[in-house]
Motif scaffolding. Structure first.
Motif, mmCIF file in Angstrom:
data_model
loop_
_atom_site.group_PDB
_atom_site.id
_atom_site.type_symbol
_atom_site.label_atom_id
_atom_site.label_comp_id
_atom_site.label_asym_id
_atom_site.label_seq_id
_atom_site.Cartn_x
_atom_site.Cartn_y
_atom_site.Cartn_z
ATOM 1 N N VAL A 140 0.842 -1.197 0.000
ATOM 2 C CA VAL A 140 0.000 0.000 0.000
ATOM 3 C C VAL A 140 0.876 1.245 0.000
ATOM 4 N N LEU B 227 -8.700 4.584 0.766
ATOM 5 C CA LEU B 227 -8.319 3.184 0.925
ATOM 6 C C LEU B 227 -9.420 2.448 1.683
ATOM 7 N N TYR C 152 -8.964 -2.103 5.644
ATOM 8 C CA TYR C 152 -7.819 -3.011 5.719
ATOM 9 C C TYR C 152 -6.574 -2.360 5.130
ATOM 10 N N GLU C 153 -6.719 -1.721 3.981
ATOM 11 C CA GLU C 153 -5.569 -1.079 3.337
ATOM 12 C C GLU C 153 -5.025 0.061 4.193
ATOM 13 N N GLU C 154 -5.928 0.795 4.830
ATOM 14 C CA GLU C 154 -5.470 1.908 5.644
ATOM 15 C C GLU C 154 -4.711 1.420 6.876
ATOM 16 N N GLN D 180 -3.047 -1.296 6.991
ATOM 17 C CA GLN D 180 -1.768 -1.752 6.455
ATOM 18 C C GLN D 180 -0.836 -0.567 6.205
ATOM 19 N N TYR D 181 -1.388 0.518 5.698
ATOM 20 C CA TYR D 181 -0.609 1.729 5.435
ATOM 21 C C TYR D 181 0.049 2.244 6.709
#
Length: 350
Positions: free
Chosen positions: A20, A140, A143-145, A147-148
């Motif tokens: 990400v 995002l 989940y992506e956030e 991860q970021y």
């Protein structure tokens, strides 16, 4: 640039090609609005503005400082592990010089202070994400956030702050900035600096050739776009005014411009070459999908063990103590140790 001239990195560094972090930091909003927003908002920290104001470098050589800032952040995201560790080590030495008395509160400032370093880190990563969301593909997923921000904690390993203090979600990021809000201040020096940084295109973009013709339009667009990303209370502190209609218009316009730029590798290279020439070699292998010599992703601990570096907060303690003695004990200016060395890593100072 022809494909055969691109030099592969030694390894993937600390983030996978499909991470990400690389997706967000590799979008063209990053060098145009994300980094500019970060440098503007950072000035609301009284300790940071004291350090920046005392040197005067943002006025005398903003183009160099901006290029170096873009290069550092891009290196963390895209360069090989050894390069990142060397950059982090050099920056501790450079920051050892940025110490002194903070005139607003009367205390001391130190650019290597963990709280100040965390403020710079979170402001940078949040600003890049904010620009990506407003002018890029959009928000995002949850989940992506997460991860970021987990990957942001990896980036914290290369500054003097504690990775455990990095927020891990949108809610925690909001809480972080809410906790900081009472500490923010905008002195006359801060407002002057923020206004100067919002007009950064005028200082960064060359005044020759065709760029001379587009500089005023580009500066006005990026100024309005950056302000549109700022919360109202920060605009009030900075003394900048911009209505909601302007926010809406510039958001729609700039999002369409970024969509065009994102589809053109030539435009992206041109922009990066103009703003931060040395950064192109950092990002180019990722853009072209050129694998590194050793296709592995390392942890900071593995990399430090392999190349013999210590954590930044433990680095150059003797130098930092000598600088403190000079400034606070003897009342003289700190030495320039680290600045000369930095030129081999980050390019010439002027």
């Amino acid at each position: 640039m022809a494909p055969h001239t691109v030099t592969p990195h030694r390894d993937h560094g600390f983030f996978a090609p499909d991470s990400v972090t690389r997706r967000v930091w590799g979008y063209p909003t990053t060098p145009l609005v994300g980094i500019q927003r970060a440098t503007v908002i950072e000035e609301l920290d009284p300790n940071l503005i004291a350090a920046v104001h005392d040197t005067g470098d943002n006025y005398s050589r903003l183009d160099t400082r901006y290029a170096r800032t873009v290069q550092y952040f891009a290196s963390v995201a895209f360069a090989d592990a050894q390069t990142v560790l060397k950059l982090a080590d050099v920056l501790v030495k450079i920051h050892s010089k940025a110490i002194g008395h903070e005139p607003v509160g009367g205390g001391r400032y130190d650019a290597n202070d963990p709280d100040s370093q965390l403020w710079i880190l979170i402001t940078g990563w949040h600003s890049v994400l904010k620009a990506y969301e407003m002018f890029g593909p959009g928000k995002l997923t949850d989940y992506e956030e997460r991860q970021y921000w987990a990957e942001c904690a990896i980036a914290a390993e290369f500054q003097t702050c504690d990775p455990a203090d990095v927020p891990r979600s949108r809610e925690e990021v909001r809480a972080y900035f809410a906790d900081w809000r009472p500490r923010l201040a905008a002195s006359e020096a801060a407002q002057q600096m923020m206004d100067h940084l919002l007009d950064g295109v005028n200082a960064v973009v060359p005044r020759t050739g065709v760029l001379r013709l587009v500089r005023p339009v580009a500066n006005r667009t990026l100024r309005h776009a950056t302000i549109a990303t700022m919360p109202r209370h920060m605009r009030d502190l900075a003394g900048v005014r911009q209505g909601r209609v302007t926010d809406l218009l510039v958001t729609c316009w700039f999002r369409s411009v970024m969509a065009v730029v994102a589809r053109s590798s030539g435009l992206q290279r041109y922009i990066l070459r103009t703003l931060s020439p040395r950064t192109l070699a950092v990002v180019e292998p990722h853009w072209r999908g050129i694998p590194p010599e050793n296709p592995v992703v390392l942890t900071p601990e593995q990399a430090r063990h392999q190349w013999g570096y210590v954590r930044p907060r433990e680095a150059h303690l003797e130098l930092r103590a000598r600088q403190a003695q000079r400034v606070f004990g003897e009342g003289i200016a700190p030495s320039d140790e680290g600045l000369i060395e930095s030129q081999a890593v980050l390019g010439r100072l002027a």
